[in-house]
Scaffold this active site. Structure first.
Site, PDB file in Angstrom:
ATOM      1  N   GLU A  90       0.851  -1.192   0.000  1.00 26.89           N
ATOM      2  CA  GLU A  90       0.000   0.000   0.000  1.00 26.89           C
ATOM      3  C   GLU A  90       0.886   1.240   0.000  1.00 26.89           C
ATOM      4  O   GLU A  90       1.561   1.533   0.988  1.00 26.89           O
ATOM      5  CB  GLU A  90      -0.911   0.003   1.229  1.00 26.89           C
ATOM      6  CG  GLU A  90      -1.772   1.251   1.347  1.00 26.89           C
ATOM      7  CD  GLU A  90      -2.515   1.332   2.675  1.00 26.89           C
ATOM      8  OE1 GLU A  90      -2.798   2.454   3.114  1.00 26.89           O
ATOM      9  OE2 GLU A  90      -2.791   0.266   3.268  1.00 26.89           O
TER      10      GLU A  90
ATOM     11  N   ARG B 226       0.428  10.367   0.325  1.00 28.99           N
ATOM     12  CA  ARG B 226       0.776  11.448   1.257  1.00 28.99           C
ATOM     13  C   ARG B 226       1.911  12.317   0.750  1.00 28.99           C
ATOM     14  O   ARG B 226       2.223  13.330   1.386  1.00 28.99           O
ATOM     15  CB  ARG B 226       1.183  10.863   2.613  1.00 28.99           C
ATOM     16  CG  ARG B 226       0.128  10.023   3.290  1.00 28.99           C
ATOM     17  CD  ARG B 226       0.639   9.502   4.617  1.00 28.99           C
ATOM     18  NE  ARG B 226      -0.225   8.473   5.171  1.00 28.99           N
ATOM     19  CZ  ARG B 226       0.032   7.793   6.279  1.00 28.99           C
ATOM     20  NH1 ARG B 226       1.158   8.041   6.950  1.00 28.99           N
ATOM     21  NH2 ARG B 226      -0.789   6.864   6.719  1.00 28.99           N
TER      22      ARG B 226
ATOM     23  N   LYS C  49     -11.221  -1.416   6.467  1.00 27.90           N
ATOM     24  CA  LYS C  49     -10.033  -1.065   7.232  1.00 27.90           C
ATOM     25  C   LYS C  49     -10.504  -0.511   8.572  1.00 27.90           C
ATOM     26  O   LYS C  49     -11.446   0.283   8.625  1.00 27.90           O
ATOM     27  CB  LYS C  49      -9.235   0.000   6.477  1.00 27.90           C
ATOM     28  CG  LYS C  49      -8.078   0.603   7.257  1.00 27.90           C
ATOM     29  CD  LYS C  49      -7.347   1.626   6.401  1.00 27.90           C
ATOM     30  CE  LYS C  49      -6.213   2.276   7.171  1.00 27.90           C
ATOM     31  NZ  LYS C  49      -5.408   3.183   6.299  1.00 27.90           N
TER      32      LYS C  49
END
Length: 226
Positions: free
Chosen positions: A57, A61, A145
């Site tokens: 993943e 960001r 999640k």
């Protein structure tokens, strides 16, 4: 992945890894990667894959994130690269265009959920409350999640959800390390965990990929302890 989610398409152009059917069943640990320099993406991904963690993943960001996803999709055949920190519908289109084969969000809104559904790739919308879990179940989504895991109640909270909401499955992420991961993986409603402990900042900055591979191998071995 629930039956309401679309079947994943073939890998994006240049992405030669197998397309996943459910994010939760790829590996016991999904590395959560923050890439500052896209040049690090391929050797970092190779170290993780060689260590037994094929699902990666890459969080959205940093300015390098999409280039990193593209580089891994094109350059690491055995990796299944996804995009994390997906917080806006436009993130979905950009990530899939770059080669992302799954999507992970820290939370969800109706607009974001619709965009992820329409993307054609598996996704994990983030939840931290019972009401959010129930709302997703109403929409036919059972793979989620749980974030931020430790701050939101940790294993005790997830264990309490297993009774009334057994159909919900989780990938807890947030504050989890090698010492606490086994307690999460022991829960019946936890399929995998997300974390970054196998990617120490100093080692990544120094390009110590052998060390990253060794830590990834230790994380992958958690599957045998379940």
């Amino acid at each position: 992945m629930t039956s309401s989610q679309p079947a994943p398409p073939p890998p994006a152009s240049g992405a030669r890894g197998s397309a996943p059917t459910s994010v939760l069943d790829l590996a016991p640990v999904i590395p959560v990667v923050v890439v500052q320099d896209a040049a690090d993406a391929v050797p970092l991904a190779r170290a993780l894959v060689d260590g037994g963690l094929p699902a990666i993943e890459v969080t959205l960001r940093t300015p390098a994130a999409l280039d990193a996803i593209r580089a891994v999709a094109e350059g690491v055949p055995d990796a299944i690269v996804g995009a994390g920190t997906v917080t806006r519908p436009e993130h979905v289109a950009a990530a899939v265009a770059a080669g992302a084969q799954f999507l992970v969000s820290p939370g969800w809104t109706p607009a974001l959920l619709d965009a992820m559904r329409e993307s054609g790739v598996p996704f994990l919308p983030g939840v931290s409350t019972t009401s959010e879990v129930v709302a997703l179940l109403e929409r036919g989504v059972s793979d989620m999640k749980f974030f931020p895991a430790e701050a939101a109640g940790g294993t005790a909270y997830l264990k309490s959800l297993a009774g009334p909401l057994p159909q919900a499955r989780f990938c807890p992420t947030g504050g989890i390390g090698v010492a606490t991961a086994p307690s999460y993986l022991a829960l019946p409603n936890v399929a995998c965990v997300g974390g970054s402990w196998m990617l120490p900042e100093a080692e990544v900055r120094a390009g110590a990929w052998d060390r990253v591979e060794a830590l990834a191998r230790e994380a992958a071995a958690l599957a045998t302890a379940r």
